[in-house]
Design a protein around this motif. Sequence first.
Motif, mmCIF file in Angstrom:
data_model
loop_
_atom_site.group_PDB
_atom_site.id
_atom_site.type_symbol
_atom_site.label_atom_id
_atom_site.label_comp_id
_atom_site.label_asym_id
_atom_site.label_seq_id
_atom_site.Cartn_x
_atom_site.Cartn_y
_atom_site.Cartn_z
ATOM 1 N N LEU A 147 32.131 -57.570 -6.036
ATOM 2 C CA LEU A 147 33.248 -58.129 -5.292
ATOM 3 C C LEU A 147 33.195 -59.641 -5.415
ATOM 4 O O LEU A 147 32.115 -60.221 -5.575
ATOM 5 N N ARG A 148 34.349 -60.265 -5.318
ATOM 6 C CA ARG A 148 34.418 -61.719 -5.306
ATOM 7 C C ARG A 148 35.133 -62.162 -4.043
ATOM 8 O O ARG A 148 36.313 -61.869 -3.853
ATOM 9 N N LEU A 149 34.406 -62.854 -3.186
ATOM 10 C CA LEU A 149 34.974 -63.388 -1.967
ATOM 11 C C LEU A 149 35.502 -64.792 -2.205
ATOM 12 O O LEU A 149 34.941 -65.557 -2.987
ATOM 13 N N SER A 150 36.589 -65.110 -1.504
ATOM 14 C CA SER A 150 37.149 -66.450 -1.556
ATOM 15 C C SER A 150 37.253 -66.992 -0.137
ATOM 16 O O SER A 150 37.439 -66.232 0.809
ATOM 17 N N CYS A 151 37.157 -68.302 -0.026
ATOM 18 C CA CYS A 151 37.329 -68.961 1.267
ATOM 19 C C CYS A 151 38.201 -70.184 1.041
ATOM 20 O O CYS A 151 37.781 -71.145 0.388
ATOM 21 N N ALA A 152 39.411 -70.128 1.574
ATOM 22 C CA ALA A 152 40.347 -71.232 1.426
ATOM 23 C C ALA A 152 40.310 -72.095 2.681
ATOM 24 O O ALA A 152 40.366 -71.581 3.791
ATOM 25 N N THR A 153 40.220 -73.403 2.480
ATOM 26 C CA THR A 153 40.191 -74.339 3.601
ATOM 27 C C THR A 153 41.511 -75.098 3.668
ATOM 28 O O THR A 153 42.143 -75.366 2.636
ATOM 29 N N SER A 154 41.904 -75.446 4.878
ATOM 30 C CA SER A 154 43.130 -76.207 5.063
ATOM 31 C C SER A 154 43.035 -77.008 6.347
ATOM 32 O O SER A 154 42.145 -76.784 7.172
ATOM 33 N N GLY A 155 43.948 -77.951 6.490
ATOM 34 C CA GLY A 155 44.040 -78.670 7.745
ATOM 35 C C GLY A 155 43.247 -79.964 7.815
ATOM 36 O O GLY A 155 43.172 -80.577 8.867
ATOM 37 N N GLY A 156 42.641 -80.384 6.717
ATOM 38 C CA GLY A 156 41.897 -81.629 6.772
ATOM 39 C C GLY A 156 41.431 -82.046 5.393
ATOM 40 O O GLY A 156 41.479 -81.259 4.450
ATOM 41 N N THR A 157 40.989 -83.261 5.269
ATOM 42 C CA THR A 157 40.500 -83.770 3.982
ATOM 43 C C THR A 157 39.008 -83.509 3.878
ATOM 44 O O THR A 157 38.194 -84.418 3.743
ATOM 45 N N SER A 202 37.604 -81.158 1.698
ATOM 46 C CA SER A 202 37.314 -80.298 0.556
ATOM 47 C C SER A 202 35.940 -80.588 -0.025
ATOM 48 O O SER A 202 35.246 -79.684 -0.457
ATOM 49 N N SER A 203 35.516 -81.839 -0.040
ATOM 50 C CA SER A 203 34.231 -82.199 -0.651
ATOM 51 C C SER A 203 33.146 -82.269 0.401
ATOM 52 O O SER A 203 32.575 -83.328 0.671
ATOM 53 N N ARG A 204 32.852 -81.135 0.985
ATOM 54 C CA ARG A 204 31.805 -81.033 1.991
ATOM 55 C C ARG A 204 30.915 -79.849 1.648
ATOM 56 O O ARG A 204 31.344 -78.912 0.981
ATOM 57 N N ALA A 205 29.700 -79.880 2.145
ATOM 58 C CA ALA A 205 28.818 -78.736 1.943
ATOM 59 C C ALA A 205 29.445 -77.498 2.586
ATOM 60 O O ALA A 205 30.036 -77.576 3.663
ATOM 61 N N MET A 206 29.313 -76.376 1.893
ATOM 62 C CA MET A 206 29.845 -75.124 2.424
ATOM 63 C C MET A 206 28.823 -74.021 2.241
ATOM 64 O O MET A 206 27.911 -74.125 1.413
ATOM 65 N N GLY A 207 28.972 -72.983 3.015
ATOM 66 C CA GLY A 207 28.021 -71.888 2.942
ATOM 67 C C GLY A 207 28.673 -70.556 3.229
ATOM 68 O O GLY A 207 29.793 -70.480 3.750
ATOM 69 N N ASN A 267 40.527 -76.495 -2.872
ATOM 70 C CA ASN A 267 39.951 -76.365 -1.524
ATOM 71 C C ASN A 267 39.427 -74.967 -1.261
ATOM 72 O O ASN A 267 39.639 -74.397 -0.176
ATOM 73 N N THR A 268 38.727 -74.413 -2.242
ATOM 74 C CA THR A 268 38.283 -73.025 -2.155
ATOM 75 C C THR A 268 36.835 -72.905 -2.600
ATOM 76 O O THR A 268 36.419 -73.550 -3.560
ATOM 77 N N VAL A 269 36.093 -72.066 -1.897
ATOM 78 C CA VAL A 269 34.731 -71.722 -2.301
ATOM 79 C C VAL A 269 34.686 -70.221 -2.540
ATOM 80 O O VAL A 269 35.424 -69.455 -1.903
ATOM 81 N N PHE A 270 33.864 -69.810 -3.487
ATOM 82 C CA PHE A 270 33.799 -68.419 -3.897
ATOM 83 C C PHE A 270 32.377 -67.870 -3.731
ATOM 84 O O PHE A 270 31.405 -68.619 -3.761
ATOM 85 N N LEU A 271 32.299 -66.565 -3.604
ATOM 86 C CA LEU A 271 31.016 -65.876 -3.634
ATOM 87 C C LEU A 271 31.172 -64.651 -4.520
ATOM 88 O O LEU A 271 31.822 -63.682 -4.136
ATOM 89 N N GLN A 272 30.631 -64.728 -5.720
ATOM 90 C CA GLN A 272 30.631 -63.588 -6.629
ATOM 91 C C GLN A 272 29.425 -62.723 -6.310
ATOM 92 O O GLN A 272 28.288 -63.205 -6.372
#
Length: 126
Positions: A18-28, A30-35, A77-82
């Motif tokens: 499966l490939r999960l996606s996480c879309a972020t919105s509402g602020g600048t 995008s270039s932050r650590a994510m988990g 503005n998206t992070v993925f988890l394959q």
Amino acid sequence: QVQLVESGGGSVQAGGSLRLSCATSGGTLSSRAMGWFRQAPGKEREFVATVNYNGASTNYAASVKGRFTISRDNAKNTVFLQMNSLKPEDTAVYYCALRSAWSTGRYDGIAGYDYWGRGTQVTVSS
């Protein structure tokens, strides 16, 4: 208002992907650590994977290392988890998280993150 929305969860048989996606919105932010974290029924939320601000540095929980891959597309503005070679013990609700403070690091603890999505269910059957 910062929002994180996960997608891509579902039901698969053991050994599937499966490939999960996480879309972020509402602020600048995008270039932050994510988990990615996950929580199985009756268990505490646990760390799965993290990626730093530009995708150059990643870290994984021992239980998923070699099977899961985290990546990001800051332009979208998206992070993925394959997730490959899924096992029944991977069954959980998967959450993405974003750290609001800018840094070059990556974070594998819940306390390192300020914003969370609502989660997406992943079910792996044997």
